[in-house]
Design a protein around this motif. Sequence first.
Motif, mmCIF file in Angstrom:
data_model
loop_
_atom_site.group_PDB
_atom_site.id
_atom_site.type_symbol
_atom_site.label_atom_id
_atom_site.label_comp_id
_atom_site.label_asym_id
_atom_site.label_seq_id
_atom_site.Cartn_x
_atom_site.Cartn_y
_atom_site.Cartn_z
ATOM 1 N N LEU A 148 84.658 26.109 36.599
ATOM 2 C CA LEU A 148 85.358 27.067 35.732
ATOM 3 C C LEU A 148 86.667 27.586 36.330
ATOM 4 N N ARG A 149 86.672 27.902 37.610
ATOM 5 C CA ARG A 149 87.833 28.572 38.201
ATOM 6 C C ARG A 149 88.769 27.634 38.952
ATOM 7 N N LYS A 150 88.269 26.478 39.414
ATOM 8 C CA LYS A 150 89.092 25.541 40.191
ATOM 9 C C LYS A 150 89.287 24.209 39.468
ATOM 10 N N ALA A 151 88.837 24.130 38.228
ATOM 11 C CA ALA A 151 89.004 22.943 37.371
ATOM 12 C C ALA A 151 88.400 21.680 37.981
ATOM 13 N N ALA A 152 87.287 21.840 38.688
ATOM 14 C CA ALA A 152 86.582 20.683 39.239
ATOM 15 C C ALA A 152 85.787 19.989 38.134
ATOM 16 N N THR A 153 85.262 18.820 38.448
ATOM 17 C CA THR A 153 84.418 18.077 37.513
ATOM 18 C C THR A 153 83.085 17.813 38.192
ATOM 19 N N MET B 224 78.726 25.819 41.887
ATOM 20 C CA MET B 224 79.207 24.772 40.978
ATOM 21 C C MET B 224 79.952 25.371 39.790
ATOM 22 N N GLU B 225 79.426 26.445 39.194
ATOM 23 C CA GLU B 225 80.120 27.101 38.076
ATOM 24 C C GLU B 225 81.507 27.564 38.519
ATOM 25 N N CYS C 292 84.472 16.436 25.990
ATOM 26 C CA CYS C 292 83.686 16.032 27.150
ATOM 27 C C CYS C 292 83.643 17.229 28.100
ATOM 28 N N ILE C 293 82.505 17.919 28.152
ATOM 29 C CA ILE C 293 82.419 19.233 28.778
ATOM 30 C C ILE C 293 81.492 19.206 29.995
ATOM 31 N N ASN C 294 81.918 19.857 31.061
ATOM 32 C CA ASN C 294 81.067 20.013 32.236
ATOM 33 C C ASN C 294 79.897 20.925 31.878
ATOM 34 N N GLY C 295 78.671 20.463 32.125
ATOM 35 C CA GLY C 295 77.504 21.289 31.851
ATOM 36 C C GLY C 295 77.498 22.573 32.658
ATOM 37 N N ALA C 296 78.101 22.540 33.863
ATOM 38 C CA ALA C 296 78.162 23.737 34.705
ATOM 39 C C ALA C 296 79.034 24.828 34.085
ATOM 40 N N ALA C 297 79.872 24.479 33.137
ATOM 41 C CA ALA C 297 80.740 25.460 32.472
ATOM 42 C C ALA C 297 80.028 26.129 31.304
ATOM 43 N N LEU C 298 78.807 25.659 30.997
ATOM 44 C CA LEU C 298 78.094 26.135 29.811
ATOM 45 C C LEU C 298 76.751 26.773 30.141
#
Length: 164
Positions: free
Chosen positions: A56-61, A51-52, A151-157
């Motif tokens: 992070l790398r493929k700009a998914a949500t 998911m990260e 509005c931030i994806n939790g997987a990016a953090l």
Amino acid sequence: MLKKIALLVVVIFMGCIGRSQKDANTNADSESKVFAVTKTDAEWKAELTEMEYYVLRKAATENPFTSDLLDNNEKGTYVCAGCGTPLFKSETKFDSGTGWPSFYKEIEGNVAYDVDYKIGYARTEEHCATCGGHLGHVFDDGPPPTGKRHCINGAALNFVPDSK
């Protein structure tokens, strides 16, 4: 003759680049930008969860209301899951009701911006200024004092609690 003029007008309009939606903080060349932390795609895949990697790398949500960080109310710092760069302080976090962790202010200089047209209109995309990882988007409907909603994806953090 009239058809040639009409065609010329259409070609001219299609060649114009609209600037009215560009924010002063955006950078249309982020795809080609060199970041301080750079890795191969294979290295990112090996270091990040699935998911990260996709966020992070493929700009998914990620799906809304799925992040463990959504209801986190501890004091601390939210850092990039890719490189550890501090991005948001817990005191700027608020419940936006959207299903993603939201903040009214970033840690200045650690978040970079770009324009994203993926859903048919311009949105301001946020990414880590150190590794270029996609974080989410920023909107102008947040609370005072900034009026911004990051509005931030939790997987990016990742969350780093304040030491006691």
